[in-house]
Design a protein around this motif. Sequence first.
Motif, PDB file in Angstrom:
ATOM      1  N   UNK A 205      -2.107 -63.824  13.962  1.00  0.00           N
ATOM      2  CA  UNK A 205      -2.789 -63.366  12.701  1.00  0.00           C
ATOM      3  C   UNK A 205      -3.274 -62.286  12.246  1.00  0.00           C
ATOM      4  N   UNK A 206      -2.499 -61.127  13.013  1.00  0.00           N
ATOM      5  CA  UNK A 206      -2.924 -59.745  12.582  1.00  0.00           C
ATOM      6  C   UNK A 206      -1.997 -59.215  11.725  1.00  0.00           C
ATOM      7  N   UNK A 207      -2.426 -58.627  10.635  1.00  0.00           N
ATOM      8  CA  UNK A 207      -1.437 -57.835   9.815  1.00  0.00           C
ATOM      9  C   UNK A 207      -1.166 -56.531  10.234  1.00  0.00           C
ATOM     10  N   UNK A 208      -0.115 -55.640   9.663  1.00  0.00           N
ATOM     11  CA  UNK A 208       0.162 -54.384  10.367  1.00  0.00           C
ATOM     12  C   UNK A 208      -1.066 -53.359  10.305  1.00  0.00           C
ATOM     13  N   UNK A 209      -2.148 -53.518   9.297  1.00  0.00           N
ATOM     14  CA  UNK A 209      -3.042 -52.729   9.339  1.00  0.00           C
ATOM     15  C   UNK A 209      -4.372 -52.985  10.423  1.00  0.00           C
ATOM     16  N   UNK A 210      -4.356 -54.433  10.675  1.00  0.00           N
ATOM     17  CA  UNK A 210      -5.154 -54.962  11.882  1.00  0.00           C
ATOM     18  C   UNK A 210      -4.427 -54.446  13.205  1.00  0.00           C
ATOM     19  N   UNK A 211      -3.257 -54.806  13.232  1.00  0.00           N
ATOM     20  CA  UNK A 211      -2.604 -54.357  14.602  1.00  0.00           C
ATOM     21  C   UNK A 211      -2.629 -52.885  14.870  1.00  0.00           C
ATOM     22  N   UNK A 212      -2.400 -52.031  14.010  1.00  0.00           N
ATOM     23  CA  UNK A 212      -2.700 -50.367  14.044  1.00  0.00           C
ATOM     24  C   UNK A 212      -4.012 -49.972  14.450  1.00  0.00           C
ATOM     25  N   UNK A 213      -5.071 -50.708  14.024  1.00  0.00           N
ATOM     26  CA  UNK A 213      -6.439 -50.580  14.355  1.00  0.00           C
ATOM     27  C   UNK A 213      -6.720 -51.023  15.710  1.00  0.00           C
ATOM     28  N   UNK A 214      -6.117 -52.084  16.272  1.00  0.00           N
ATOM     29  CA  UNK A 214      -6.414 -52.737  17.502  1.00  0.00           C
ATOM     30  C   UNK A 214      -5.636 -51.613  18.395  1.00  0.00           C
ATOM     31  N   UNK A 215      -4.413 -51.119  18.126  1.00  0.00           N
ATOM     32  CA  UNK A 215      -3.715 -50.314  19.048  1.00  0.00           C
ATOM     33  C   UNK A 215      -4.403 -49.002  19.188  1.00  0.00           C
ATOM     34  N   UNK A 216      -5.146 -48.480  18.018  1.00  0.00           N
ATOM     35  CA  UNK A 216      -5.889 -47.227  18.405  1.00  0.00           C
ATOM     36  C   UNK A 216      -7.225 -47.511  19.252  1.00  0.00           C
ATOM     37  N   UNK A 217      -7.775 -48.884  18.893  1.00  0.00           N
ATOM     38  CA  UNK A 217      -8.748 -48.957  19.770  1.00  0.00           C
ATOM     39  C   UNK A 217      -8.394 -49.089  21.247  1.00  0.00           C
ATOM     40  N   UNK A 218      -7.179 -49.534  21.383  1.00  0.00           N
ATOM     41  CA  UNK A 218      -6.865 -49.710  23.087  1.00  0.00           C
ATOM     42  C   UNK A 218      -6.532 -48.189  23.300  1.00  0.00           C
ATOM     43  N   UNK A 219      -5.952 -47.483  22.738  1.00  0.00           N
ATOM     44  CA  UNK A 219      -5.445 -46.230  23.199  1.00  0.00           C
ATOM     45  C   UNK A 219      -6.688 -45.315  23.475  1.00  0.00           C
ATOM     46  N   UNK A 220      -7.676 -45.385  22.553  1.00  0.00           N
ATOM     47  CA  UNK A 220      -9.041 -44.866  22.885  1.00  0.00           C
ATOM     48  C   UNK A 220      -9.736 -45.019  23.945  1.00  0.00           C
ATOM     49  N   UNK A 221      -9.660 -46.558  24.150  1.00  0.00           N
ATOM     50  CA  UNK A 221     -10.350 -46.913  25.270  1.00  0.00           C
ATOM     51  C   UNK A 221      -9.665 -46.776  26.542  1.00  0.00           C
ATOM     52  N   UNK A 222      -8.193 -46.420  26.607  1.00  0.00           N
ATOM     53  CA  UNK A 222      -7.805 -46.114  27.899  1.00  0.00           C
ATOM     54  C   UNK A 222      -7.784 -45.011  28.056  1.00  0.00           C
ATOM     55  N   UNK A 223      -8.006 -43.718  26.948  1.00  0.00           N
ATOM     56  CA  UNK A 223      -8.287 -42.347  27.374  1.00  0.00           C
ATOM     57  C   UNK A 223      -9.533 -42.225  27.794  1.00  0.00           C
ATOM     58  N   UNK A 224     -10.453 -42.957  27.581  1.00  0.00           N
ATOM     59  CA  UNK A 224     -11.939 -42.833  28.142  1.00  0.00           C
ATOM     60  C   UNK A 224     -11.890 -43.574  29.499  1.00  0.00           C
TER      61      UNK A 224
END
Length: 394
Positions: free
Chosen positions: A316-335
């Motif tokens: 159900x995720x389009x490209x914008x939603x998928x990129x936002x989810x990827x960025x959330x994951x990237x930031x969470x891992x860095x923290x």
Amino acid sequence: MIDTHTFLLALGIGNIAFAVLMAGYTFGAKPNPGLRLWMWARLGMGASQLLGWMRPQLGLALPPGVEGVAWILAVSAEVAAYCLFFEFTRWGRLLLPITALSSAIVLAAGSMGASHGQLGTMVACVVALFAATMAWILLRPRRFSTRFAAGLRSASPLQLIIGVNDALFALAVGWSAWSGIQGGALFSQGDSYEFAYLMGYLLMIVNGFGFLLLCKQKDDAEMARLATTDFLTGLPNRHAFLERAEQARLAAQRQRRPLALMMIDIDHFKQLNDRWGHASGDEALMVFARTARAVLREHETIGRLGGEEFAMIMPGADLDGAVQAAQRLRVAVRNATVITSGPSYTMTVSIGVVVLDPNEDLSAALARADHALYAAKRDGRDRVEIGHPELRRA
């Protein structure tokens, strides 16, 4: 009509036979505390019943109440076995005091001259209570609070069969106890005796095979889980993830909904292993898995494909939603914090994101996401890159 002694003999032999069967089943197998305790409970119950059968035949003189206490201890052990099987953590706080108190009351009543029938009525009340407890354990829904199994799950058909049998046995023994209170004897020659005998025999057979089947079901489920789960991170392994991803792809095609895919790689993972050891690498993998679970939505799935490489499917995720989810994951891992043998380590990930084209197969989408992942690593890591359609394999 079968007399009491024949009733006890049949039950005693049957319960001991089930205990021997369980001993054979558990021999050489992985230790199972619930099954082992259940086996000893059956052995104790069978021995108590045989003792009740032999006592008048051999003229054994036992202290008053001892036979009844043996019944109470055996049924209490069976309740404890179910508590262990279903992983109740505080069962002892209630069960052990009730068992000790009821045993003390029966022994005290015996020492004060209570008749055999009166003692039997007291024991029947305790047995009925314990049987009702087993029925409740088996029949009640279980609540799960994890992201992947939230809500209530009803009892399985096998649990229903065993639980209903326990409930009927509790009613039968309770009825017999009430008859004893009213008439002064536990086993009258009326309907309550017949019902108690029938339910007792059914209890022996149904619970005997039923508990064994429950243990087998649990063992089979554990084997299935081990076959589809990465042992270190607890995430689906490569085979399980690809199977779920293919199911999600087919569902997205049927429903004409978008489906996004991520490929994720932990940056500089080899250097982490080389510098601080494989234990630190394992810690990094487990920290990543916990962090990814925390940002996942309920219908999304992440799996470990191998080494430090992971993939996530997002129905159900389009490209914008998928990129936002990827960025959330990237930031969470860095923290997140990774503990090493040296200083704490700041972990980063590179992510490639694609949205599957109509009728695109999974392998092609994975290849596009993999191209995007390596573009992210090439351009500096700790970033998200989008896989474009022109990067698909022919």
